[in-house]
Design a protein around this motif. Structure first.
Motif, PDB file in Angstrom:
ATOM      1  N   PHE A  17       0.784  -1.243   0.000  1.00  0.00           N
ATOM      2  CA  PHE A  17       0.000   0.000   0.000  1.00  0.00           C
ATOM      3  C   PHE A  17       0.814   1.290   0.000  1.00  0.00           C
ATOM      4  CE2 PHE A  17      -2.289  -3.327   2.391  1.00  0.00           C
ATOM      5  CZ  PHE A  17      -3.202  -3.627   1.392  1.00  0.00           C
ATOM      6  N   ARG A  18       2.086   1.215   0.339  1.00  0.00           N
ATOM      7  CA  ARG A  18       2.889   2.444   0.415  1.00  0.00           C
ATOM      8  C   ARG A  18       4.160   2.309  -0.407  1.00  0.00           C
ATOM      9  NH1 ARG A  18       1.669   6.355   4.433  1.00  0.00           N
ATOM     10  NH2 ARG A  18      -0.555   6.566   4.078  1.00  0.00           N
ATOM     11  N   LEU A  19       4.456   3.358  -1.145  1.00  0.00           N
ATOM     12  CA  LEU A  19       5.651   3.357  -1.979  1.00  0.00           C
ATOM     13  C   LEU A  19       6.707   4.283  -1.400  1.00  0.00           C
ATOM     14  CD1 LEU A  19       4.654   3.689  -5.738  1.00  0.00           C
ATOM     15  CD2 LEU A  19       6.105   1.950  -4.698  1.00  0.00           C
ATOM     16  N   ASP A  20       7.960   3.903  -1.554  1.00  0.00           N
ATOM     17  CA  ASP A  20       9.062   4.791  -1.181  1.00  0.00           C
ATOM     18  C   ASP A  20       9.309   5.756  -2.333  1.00  0.00           C
ATOM     19  OD1 ASP A  20      11.648   5.898  -0.674  1.00  0.00           O
ATOM     20  OD2 ASP A  20      12.503   4.243  -1.815  1.00  0.00           O
ATOM     21  N   THR A  21       8.960   7.009  -2.135  1.00  0.00           N
ATOM     22  CA  THR A  21       9.242   8.011  -3.180  1.00  0.00           C
ATOM     23  C   THR A  21      10.393   8.926  -2.761  1.00  0.00           C
ATOM     24  OG1 THR A  21       7.594   9.486  -2.222  1.00  0.00           O
ATOM     25  CG2 THR A  21       6.867   8.095  -4.043  1.00  0.00           C
ATOM     26  N   ASN A  22      10.689   8.932  -1.456  1.00  0.00           N
ATOM     27  CA  ASN A  22      11.770   9.815  -0.990  1.00  0.00           C
ATOM     28  C   ASN A  22      13.075   9.524  -1.708  1.00  0.00           C
ATOM     29  OD1 ASN A  22      10.223  11.205   0.806  1.00  0.00           O
ATOM     30  ND2 ASN A  22      10.764   9.951   2.584  1.00  0.00           N
ATOM     31  N   GLY A  68      12.786   8.352   7.401  1.00  0.00           N
ATOM     32  CA  GLY A  68      11.707   7.746   8.173  1.00  0.00           C
ATOM     33  C   GLY A  68      12.160   7.285   9.552  1.00  0.00           C
ATOM     34  N   GLY A  69      11.166   7.107  10.395  1.00  0.00           N
ATOM     35  CA  GLY A  69      11.434   6.572  11.735  1.00  0.00           C
ATOM     36  C   GLY A  69      12.026   7.574  12.715  1.00  0.00           C
ATOM     37  N   LEU A  70      11.742   8.856  12.515  1.00  0.00           N
ATOM     38  CA  LEU A  70      12.227   9.865  13.465  1.00  0.00           C
ATOM     39  C   LEU A  70      11.086  10.401  14.335  1.00  0.00           C
ATOM     40  CD1 LEU A  70      14.678  12.085  11.355  1.00  0.00           C
ATOM     41  CD2 LEU A  70      15.170  10.045  12.677  1.00  0.00           C
ATOM     42  N   GLY A  71       9.911   9.843  14.162  1.00  0.00           N
ATOM     43  CA  GLY A  71       8.722  10.358  14.855  1.00  0.00           C
ATOM     44  C   GLY A  71       8.744  10.047  16.341  1.00  0.00           C
ATOM     45  N   PRO A  72       7.669  10.443  17.032  1.00  0.00           N
ATOM     46  CA  PRO A  72       7.633  10.300  18.478  1.00  0.00           C
ATOM     47  C   PRO A  72       7.187   8.914  18.948  1.00  0.00           C
ATOM     48  CG  PRO A  72       5.708  11.495  17.699  1.00  0.00           C
ATOM     49  CD  PRO A  72       6.529  11.161  16.487  1.00  0.00           C
ATOM     50  N   PRO A 151      13.506  12.809   8.221  1.00  0.00           N
ATOM     51  CA  PRO A 151      12.130  12.386   8.514  1.00  0.00           C
ATOM     52  C   PRO A 151      11.483  11.727   7.291  1.00  0.00           C
ATOM     53  CG  PRO A 151      12.233  14.758   8.228  1.00  0.00           C
ATOM     54  CD  PRO A 151      13.648  14.276   8.166  1.00  0.00           C
ATOM     55  N   GLY A 152      10.419  10.948   7.529  1.00  0.00           N
ATOM     56  CA  GLY A 152       9.760  10.219   6.438  1.00  0.00           C
ATOM     57  C   GLY A 152       8.858  11.054   5.544  1.00  0.00           C
ATOM     58  N   PRO A 153       8.021  11.942   6.113  1.00  0.00           N
ATOM     59  CA  PRO A 153       7.080  12.656   5.238  1.00  0.00           C
ATOM     60  C   PRO A 153       7.836  13.482   4.183  1.00  0.00           C
ATOM     61  CG  PRO A 153       6.445  12.882   7.543  1.00  0.00           C
ATOM     62  CD  PRO A 153       7.789  12.243   7.535  1.00  0.00           C
TER      63      PRO A 153
HETATM   64  P1  ATP Z   1       6.595  11.378  11.722  1.00  0.00           P
HETATM   65  O1  ATP Z   1       7.047  12.422  12.676  1.00  0.00           O
HETATM   66  O2  ATP Z   1       5.547  11.873  10.782  1.00  0.00           O
HETATM   67  O3  ATP Z   1       6.272  10.053  12.364  1.00  0.00           O
HETATM   68  P2  ATP Z   1       8.860   9.924  10.697  1.00  0.00           P
HETATM   69  O4  ATP Z   1      10.213  10.449  10.377  1.00  0.00           O
HETATM   70  O5  ATP Z   1       8.763   9.013  11.856  1.00  0.00           O
HETATM   71  O6  ATP Z   1       7.901  11.154  10.798  1.00  0.00           O
HETATM   72  P3  ATP Z   1       7.549   7.829   9.384  1.00  0.00           P
HETATM   73  O7  ATP Z   1       6.670   7.703  10.560  1.00  0.00           O
HETATM   74  O8  ATP Z   1       8.522   6.762   9.087  1.00  0.00           O
HETATM   75  O9  ATP Z   1       8.354   9.196   9.448  1.00  0.00           O
HETATM   76  O10 ATP Z   1       6.694   8.140   8.101  1.00  0.00           O
HETATM   77  C1  ATP Z   1       5.692   9.104   8.116  1.00  0.00           C
HETATM   78  C2  ATP Z   1       4.994   9.125   6.777  1.00  0.00           C
HETATM   79  O11 ATP Z   1       5.927   9.594   5.816  1.00  0.00           O
HETATM   80  C3  ATP Z   1       4.583   7.769   6.239  1.00  0.00           C
HETATM   81  O12 ATP Z   1       3.308   7.402   6.592  1.00  0.00           O
HETATM   82  C4  ATP Z   1       4.626   7.988   4.761  1.00  0.00           C
HETATM   83  O13 ATP Z   1       3.433   8.568   4.329  1.00  0.00           O
HETATM   84  C5  ATP Z   1       5.737   8.967   4.585  1.00  0.00           C
HETATM   85  N1  ATP Z   1       6.962   8.276   4.220  1.00  0.00           N
HETATM   86  C6  ATP Z   1       7.847   7.638   5.019  1.00  0.00           C
HETATM   87  N2  ATP Z   1       8.882   7.156   4.318  1.00  0.00           N
HETATM   88  C7  ATP Z   1       8.651   7.480   3.036  1.00  0.00           C
HETATM   89  C8  ATP Z   1       9.362   7.262   1.817  1.00  0.00           C
HETATM   90  N3  ATP Z   1      10.533   6.622   1.801  1.00  0.00           N
HETATM   91  N4  ATP Z   1       8.823   7.720   0.682  1.00  0.00           N
HETATM   92  C9  ATP Z   1       7.643   8.376   0.687  1.00  0.00           C
HETATM   93  N5  ATP Z   1       6.928   8.624   1.793  1.00  0.00           N
HETATM   94  C10 ATP Z   1       7.424   8.188   2.957  1.00  0.00           C
END
Ligand code: ATP
Length: 408
Positions: A17-22, A68-72, A151-153
């Motif tokens: 359901f989710r694509l890596d576009t980053n 990604g994976g920097l959230g709380p 960050p991921g978004p």
């Molecule tokens: P947050 O503070 O929003 O949690 P985060 O750094 O923890 O930021 P993630 O929780 O890993 O980021 O991802 C948040 C959202 O960012 C995901 O639901 C997705 O929509 C988008 N996202 C994450 N990684 C990617 C990626 N590689 N490509 C595109 N969108 C991504």
């Protein structure tokens, strides 16, 4: 050469359901900086997997970028994984905590306790501010490698990367870039012609960027390999000869404009299928009034007859898109505008109007230069309407350039 690797971290990207576009965005920005992305990995939110991926990436790449994976939340573990991999403790950074608390306060909210985790930074790390969100990024240097935790978004990642991340990439190895511009040769042909040069490159990166009727050849080398870059450029100039129209950021219309100004010649254009695009491109150049006298858009047959004195008989006999009509248009506009050079374009931009004999993309460009025989070239351009129009204007500018190079 700097090699980079991207880790897209997030279990959601291992689902359908989710694509890596980053990584697409990051790759584009890195390529522009002459950094080669040699691998990408998608890794779930599992600490050991992330550590394994970091280990593999840091063995073969100089730049490792995690997104990604920097959230709380508890499944956001990129910083923990990176700190553990690099043997660094996580430290609470009070300045970062204040920034995050402030962000919540401005919106009239109290910071949830979970967000404290976002202020935990691996020791020695540089904080990358997040203009569009609460999670700060982190930059770390270790064992000759550069690590970026973003960050991921996409909206957060892009703003942070552009302002704070990308400028740090390869900062100790300034790059020299040389761009050569080529008009009206296909990418595959340029690549083939440059085979003898590019096959020998060691430290110099080489990329070809193609757009309609235009090729950019980029050479990028670290400063200590400036000699290799200089000889590659020299050999390229020799191999491609007059096909190279400029170096650096100049456009074809700027180059043609400079040549016209230097020669003191004046031009006028008569356009059919390009609808004024050629005139528009010529007049994009400041100071073009010194050499551009007028442009006529003669779209209909009647306009060609009335405004350019194309004989009706010629149109009836050969058709509006034909060699004789392009010739008559070029000569007509040159005579009527009383200038040194007349250029004409007539063609079929499509999608309708093509025939077996003259399919869509058939374009005739006429060039009438005072004291010389008028020349008409027939082209067959691929693509849709806009592409064919651009190709046509490019071909006309290039014909004029080549003609002036000959000194006519
Ligand atoms: P947050 O503070 O929003 O949690 P985060 O750094 O923890 O930021 P993630 O929780 O890993 O980021 O991802 C948040 C959202 O960012 C995901 O639901 C997705 O929509 C988008 N996202 C994450 N990684 C990617 C990626 N590689 N490509 C595109 N969108 C991504």
């Amino acid at each position: 050469m700097i090699f980079a690797e991207i880790l897209a971290i997030g279990s959601e990207m291992l689902t359908p359901f989710r694509l890596d576009t980053n990584s697409l965005y990051l790759t584009r920005t890195l390529e522009e900086r002459g950094v080669a992305v040699i691998a990408k990995m998608i890794v779930g939110d599992v600490q050991d997997r992330i550590i394994e991926a970091l280990d593999l990436a840091s063995r073969r790449s100089n730049v490792i970028i995690c997104s990604g994976g920097l959230g709380p939340t508890i499944d956001d573990i990129t910083k923990e994984a990176a700190a553990s991999f690099l043997g660094l403790p996580l430290e609470l950074r009070p300045d970062v905590l204040v920034t995050i608390e402030e962000r919540f306060r401005r919106r009239g909210l109290r910071m949830p306790e979970g967000n404290r985790r976002q202020a935990m930074i691996p020791a020695g790390g540089t904080v990358l501010p997040n203009p569009n969100g609460s999670a700060p990024g982190v930059y770390l240097e270790s064992k000759g490698r550069q690590f970026f935790l973003l960050p991921g978004p996409p909206f957060e990642l892009e703003a942070m990367w552009e302002q704070y991340g990308l400028p740090l990439v390869g900062k100790d190895r300034p790059l020299q870039r040389l761009v050569l511009r080529v008009a009206m040769l296909p990418e595959s042909k340029v690549d083939e012609m440059l085979g003898p040069v590019t096959g020998r490159l060691r430290a110099t990166g080489y990329t070809i960027l193609a757009s309609p009727g235009e090729i950019e050849i980029h050479f990028l080398a670290p400063e200590d390999s400036a000699q290799e870059l200089a000889s590659a450029a020299e050999e390229t100039r020799k191999l491609l000869g007059h096909h190279v129209y400029a170096e650096g950021a100049q456009t074809l219309e700027e180059v043609v404009g400079r040549m016209l100004r230097e020669s003191g010649k004046k031009i006028a254009v008569a356009e059919s299928c390009t609808g004024g695009l050629l005139g528009s491109r010529i007049t994009d150049v400041p100071g073009s009034s010194t050499y551009f006298e007028r442009g006529v858009v003669a779209y209909s047959n009647r306009a060609k007859v009335e405004l350019l004195s194309v004989p009706e008989e010629t149109i009836r006999r050969s058709g509006a898109v034909s060699e004789p009509v392009a010739r008559a248009m070029a000569e007509g506009i040159r005579r009527l505008a009383r200038v040194d050079v007349g250029i004409a374009i007539t063609g079929i931009a499509g999608p309708d109007g093509g025939t077996a004999e003259k399919p869509v993309g058939t374009v005739f460009v006429g060039l009438a230069v005072e004291g010389n025989e008028t020349v008409v070239e027939r082209f067959s351009f691929p693509g849709g309407r806009n592409r064919i129009k651009f190709f046509s204007s490019q071909a006309a500018l290039n014909m004029l350039r080549l003609r002036m190079l000959k000194g006519d």
